[in-house]
Write a protein that holds these residues in place. Structure first.
Motif, PDB file in Angstrom:
ATOM      1  N   VAL A 221     -29.330  -0.906 -13.127  1.00  0.00           N
ATOM      2  CA  VAL A 221     -29.913   0.433 -13.058  1.00  0.00           C
ATOM      3  C   VAL A 221     -28.853   1.479 -12.733  1.00  0.00           C
ATOM      4  O   VAL A 221     -28.918   2.622 -13.165  1.00  0.00           O
ATOM      5  CB  VAL A 221     -31.054   0.457 -12.017  1.00  0.00           C
ATOM      6  N   GLY A 222     -27.840   1.081 -11.973  1.00  0.00           N
ATOM      7  CA  GLY A 222     -26.786   2.012 -11.582  1.00  0.00           C
ATOM      8  C   GLY A 222     -27.153   2.812 -10.346  1.00  0.00           C
ATOM      9  O   GLY A 222     -28.243   2.668  -9.770  1.00  0.00           O
ATOM     10  N   PHE A 223     -26.223   3.650  -9.939  1.00  0.00           N
ATOM     11  CA  PHE A 223     -26.407   4.457  -8.735  1.00  0.00           C
ATOM     12  C   PHE A 223     -26.480   5.919  -9.142  1.00  0.00           C
ATOM     13  O   PHE A 223     -25.553   6.447  -9.761  1.00  0.00           O
ATOM     14  CB  PHE A 223     -25.248   4.231  -7.763  1.00  0.00           C
ATOM     15  N   VAL A 224     -27.585   6.584  -8.821  1.00  0.00           N
ATOM     16  CA  VAL A 224     -27.778   7.984  -9.188  1.00  0.00           C
ATOM     17  C   VAL A 224     -28.245   8.762  -7.951  1.00  0.00           C
ATOM     18  O   VAL A 224     -29.257   8.409  -7.340  1.00  0.00           O
ATOM     19  CB  VAL A 224     -28.805   8.143 -10.326  1.00  0.00           C
ATOM     20  N   LEU A 225     -27.523   9.794  -7.603  1.00  0.00           N
ATOM     21  CA  LEU A 225     -27.911  10.634  -6.470  1.00  0.00           C
ATOM     22  C   LEU A 225     -28.950  11.663  -6.902  1.00  0.00           C
ATOM     23  O   LEU A 225     -28.954  12.098  -8.068  1.00  0.00           O
ATOM     24  CB  LEU A 225     -26.682  11.358  -5.914  1.00  0.00           C
ATOM     25  N   PRO A 226     -29.824  12.088  -6.004  1.00  0.00           N
ATOM     26  CA  PRO A 226     -30.840  13.100  -6.352  1.00  0.00           C
ATOM     27  C   PRO A 226     -30.174  14.417  -6.759  1.00  0.00           C
ATOM     28  O   PRO A 226     -29.117  14.784  -6.230  1.00  0.00           O
ATOM     29  CB  PRO A 226     -31.643  13.263  -5.059  1.00  0.00           C
ATOM     30  N   PRO A 227     -30.769  15.149  -7.687  1.00  0.00           N
ATOM     31  CA  PRO A 227     -30.186  16.439  -8.112  1.00  0.00           C
ATOM     32  C   PRO A 227     -29.993  17.415  -6.960  1.00  0.00           C
ATOM     33  O   PRO A 227     -29.015  18.179  -6.942  1.00  0.00           O
ATOM     34  CB  PRO A 227     -31.210  16.968  -9.123  1.00  0.00           C
TER      35      PRO A 227
ATOM     36  N   VAL B 195      -6.972  18.723 -14.189  1.00  0.00           N
ATOM     37  CA  VAL B 195      -7.642  18.231 -15.406  1.00  0.00           C
ATOM     38  C   VAL B 195      -7.623  16.713 -15.471  1.00  0.00           C
ATOM     39  O   VAL B 195      -8.647  16.075 -15.803  1.00  0.00           O
ATOM     40  CB  VAL B 195      -6.980  18.846 -16.650  1.00  0.00           C
ATOM     41  N   GLN B 196      -6.495  16.095 -15.138  1.00  0.00           N
ATOM     42  CA  GLN B 196      -6.394  14.631 -15.272  1.00  0.00           C
ATOM     43  C   GLN B 196      -7.374  13.887 -14.362  1.00  0.00           C
ATOM     44  O   GLN B 196      -8.130  13.021 -14.819  1.00  0.00           O
ATOM     45  CB  GLN B 196      -4.943  14.197 -15.009  1.00  0.00           C
ATOM     46  N   PRO B 197      -7.456  14.187 -13.057  1.00  0.00           N
ATOM     47  CA  PRO B 197      -8.473  13.506 -12.245  1.00  0.00           C
ATOM     48  C   PRO B 197      -9.898  13.897 -12.620  1.00  0.00           C
ATOM     49  O   PRO B 197     -10.828  13.096 -12.447  1.00  0.00           O
ATOM     50  CB  PRO B 197      -8.131  13.924 -10.805  1.00  0.00           C
ATOM     51  N   ALA B 198     -10.087  15.125 -13.150  1.00  0.00           N
ATOM     52  CA  ALA B 198     -11.426  15.504 -13.593  1.00  0.00           C
ATOM     53  C   ALA B 198     -11.879  14.620 -14.758  1.00  0.00           C
ATOM     54  O   ALA B 198     -13.051  14.198 -14.821  1.00  0.00           O
ATOM     55  CB  ALA B 198     -11.444  16.974 -13.995  1.00  0.00           C
ATOM     56  N   LEU B 199     -10.959  14.301 -15.679  1.00  0.00           N
ATOM     57  CA  LEU B 199     -11.303  13.404 -16.784  1.00  0.00           C
ATOM     58  C   LEU B 199     -11.585  11.991 -16.276  1.00  0.00           C
ATOM     59  O   LEU B 199     -12.482  11.296 -16.771  1.00  0.00           O
ATOM     60  CB  LEU B 199     -10.167  13.388 -17.807  1.00  0.00           C
ATOM     61  N   LEU B 200     -10.821  11.545 -15.282  1.00  0.00           N
ATOM     62  CA  LEU B 200     -11.093  10.239 -14.674  1.00  0.00           C
ATOM     63  C   LEU B 200     -12.494  10.211 -14.059  1.00  0.00           C
ATOM     64  O   LEU B 200     -13.240   9.233 -14.209  1.00  0.00           O
ATOM     65  CB  LEU B 200     -10.048   9.922 -13.605  1.00  0.00           C
ATOM     66  N   LEU B 201     -12.833  11.285 -13.355  1.00  0.00           N
ATOM     67  CA  LEU B 201     -14.160  11.357 -12.734  1.00  0.00           C
ATOM     68  C   LEU B 201     -15.259  11.445 -13.791  1.00  0.00           C
ATOM     69  O   LEU B 201     -16.373  10.958 -13.577  1.00  0.00           O
ATOM     70  CB  LEU B 201     -14.225  12.558 -11.795  1.00  0.00           C
ATOM     71  N   LEU B 202     -14.954  12.080 -14.930  1.00  0.00           N
ATOM     72  CA  LEU B 202     -15.920  12.152 -16.010  1.00  0.00           C
ATOM     73  C   LEU B 202     -16.299  10.756 -16.513  1.00  0.00           C
ATOM     74  O   LEU B 202     -17.445  10.503 -16.886  1.00  0.00           O
ATOM     75  CB  LEU B 202     -15.337  12.976 -17.165  1.00  0.00           C
ATOM     76  N   LEU B 203     -15.329   9.821 -16.450  1.00  0.00           N
ATOM     77  CA  LEU B 203     -15.567   8.447 -16.903  1.00  0.00           C
ATOM     78  C   LEU B 203     -16.137   7.558 -15.812  1.00  0.00           C
ATOM     79  O   LEU B 203     -16.569   6.435 -16.095  1.00  0.00           O
ATOM     80  CB  LEU B 203     -14.256   7.834 -17.417  1.00  0.00           C
ATOM     81  N   THR B 204     -16.135   8.039 -14.562  1.00  0.00           N
ATOM     82  CA  THR B 204     -16.494   7.149 -13.446  1.00  0.00           C
ATOM     83  C   THR B 204     -17.515   7.771 -12.502  1.00  0.00           C
ATOM     84  O   THR B 204     -17.451   7.557 -11.289  1.00  0.00           O
ATOM     85  CB  THR B 204     -15.233   6.767 -12.656  1.00  0.00           C
ATOM     86  N   GLY B 205     -18.452   8.573 -13.003  1.00  0.00           N
ATOM     87  CA  GLY B 205     -19.564   8.985 -12.163  1.00  0.00           C
ATOM     88  C   GLY B 205     -19.629  10.435 -11.790  1.00  0.00           C
ATOM     89  O   GLY B 205     -20.605  10.856 -11.146  1.00  0.00           O
TER      90      GLY B 205
END
Length: 451
Positions: free
Chosen positions: A163-169, A100-110
């Motif tokens: 614009v940021g970095f966004v990967l294709p769906p 859960v803790q790294p998942a929350l970190l990833l939620l804030l960082t991409g």
């Protein structure tokens, strides 16, 4: 291992339990050390991106989550000793936090745009190596849920451009599938390997206990001789004193009957100790080395009264009948194979022994259903059943006895082969072969329990 009694034993295989045994529980110190490594890596990454690259993202929220992980570590280290081993439930709770803790970190960082999302599968892999299957499944489901949420909902990945970095769906979908399949494959593979390792360790421990028990039994005559020797001197003194008291006491003395009884009992003790001494020396002289047919008769004798015909056929070569040492491992291993043959046979077990100048071969054949064809390549693995059993003891067996027999016989230098009898005959054949050199080495190294 629950018990070993009367030559038969009950084993609690860890692969079939719902919880881990005490020796297999994870140490709290192991998990806290791994978390400190994680805290250090997370902190370094956040600081470098925020103040090294100066890329914008909610750094203080991320540092707060890292501080929460460090605080949990500190609480665990101060509230419990480092040597504490965790129950399955406690280990599952700690590993769930590590998802859960790294998942929350990833939620804030991409989310899944962040390459560090692969670390979400690490707690599941740790659980698969040491925890029960249900714990691993639960943590795996939690990790899949976290990965799925991160695929759809997350803040932008830290990036220098506005614009940021966004990967294709489509790429995110493929990456999600790769993470989930890697998690499932790694968890199943590691759980199977770890379970087989624990099973093998339990079976080897059972082998050592059985061999030790056999060695203790065969060493009892030596202990009897030592006891007789140590008790001989004080008993002789008691006997001399008793006889002197008898000579100096009149027949009409009231204590005469007690003194005569004392003399009689000391003589009885001397007779008992004399028999123990002669029994031990006789065992050493006549039983330490046996002709191969006498050794086989000793193995076969306990299994003759179960309604199955036991036949021993000798096929001598040019050499004289070999004389071998009475090895506890060989006795137990051959005895277990003969016992299996009696358990599975319909009416007859035949033991053919051949010897010549090059070695000895013993073949144990029964007329039962034989080995299952898909199990022939796996015979000797612990905790698996090989045949549909007509067991005189009422159990189906887990293959542990055959594993122990195979291990003990191979330690004596034997080569074993397992096969089914050729049509039209039915049944199984177990062949055990030794070279003469192996027995010569056993003689030179005193590889017997009585030595």
């Amino acid at each position: 291992m629950d018990q070993i009694a009367n030559g038969r034993f009950a084993v609690r295989p860890s692969a079939f339990t719902t919880d881990v045994s005490e020796s297999q529980r994870m140490r709290l110190a192991t998990l806290t050390r791994l978390r400190w490594i994680s805290v250090g890596g997370q902190t370094a990454a956040c600081v470098f991106v925020a103040w090294g690259l100066w890329w914008p993202y909610p750094v203080f929220w991320c540092l707060g989550l890292i501080a929460l992980s460090a605080a949990l570590n500190i609480v665990l280290e101060f509230s419990h000793p480092k040597s504490r081993r965790l129950s399955a439930r406690a280990a599952a709770a700690i590993l769930a936090f590590d998802i859960v803790q790294p998942a929350l970190l990833l939620l804030l960082t991409g989310g899944l745009d962040n390459p560090f999302c692969v670390f979400l599968i690490v707690p599941v892999i740790i659980a698969s190596a040491s925890q029960p299957l249900l714990t691993t499944i639960g943590l795996g489901i939690l990790a899949v849920i976290a990965v799925t949420i991160l695929a759809f909902w997350h803040m932008p990945l830290p990036w220098p451009e506005a614009v940021g970095f966004v990967l294709p769906p489509s790429y995110i979908g493929g990456f999600w599938f790769a993470l989930v399949t890697t998690l499932v494959f790694a968890a199943i593979y590691i759980h199977r390997v770890a379970a087989e390792g624990r099973t093998l360790a339990d079976a080897l421990a059972a082998t050592e206990l059985v061999l030790q028990r056999e060695q203790h039994i065969t060493a009892l005559d030596g202990l009897a001789a030592a006891a007789a020797h140590e008790l001989g001197s004080p008993l002789a003194t008691i006997s001399v004193v008793a006889k002197e008291m008898a000579r100096s006491t009149a027949q009409t003395d009231p204590q005469r009957d007690d003194i005569d009884l004392l003399v009689q009992q000391t003589e009885r003790c001397r007779d008992i100790l004399g028999r123990l001494t002669s029994l031990s020396s006789s065992s050493e002289e006549h039983m330490a080395r046996l002709p191969i047919l006498s050794l086989l008769e000793e193995v076969v004798q306990p299994h003759r009264n179960f309604g199955i015909e036991l036949v021993v056929n000798a096929h001598p070569g040019f050499a004289s009948e070999p004389v071998v040492r009475r090895n506890a491992g060989i006795l137990y291993g051959l005895g277990n194979i003969v016992e299996n043959g009696v358990d599975f046979a319909a009416s007859r077990v035949q033991i053919d022994v051949q010897w010549n100048a090059s070695g000895i071969k013993v073949a144990v054949a029964d007329d039962g259903p034989g080995f299952a064809h898909d199990a022939l390549d796996r015979i000797g693995d612990p905790y698996m059943s090989y045949r549909s059993r007509r067991d005189r003891n009422g159990g189906g067996g887990l293959g542990l006895g055959l594993f122990i027999a195979k291990t003990l016989l191979e330690r004596s230098g034997a080569g074993l082969s397992f096969a089914n009898r050729s049509d039209p005959e039915t049944g199984a054949v177990v062949t055990i072969a030794w070279t003469q050199d192996i027995f010569a080495q056993q003689d030179s190294r005193q590889m017997v329990a009585t030595d």
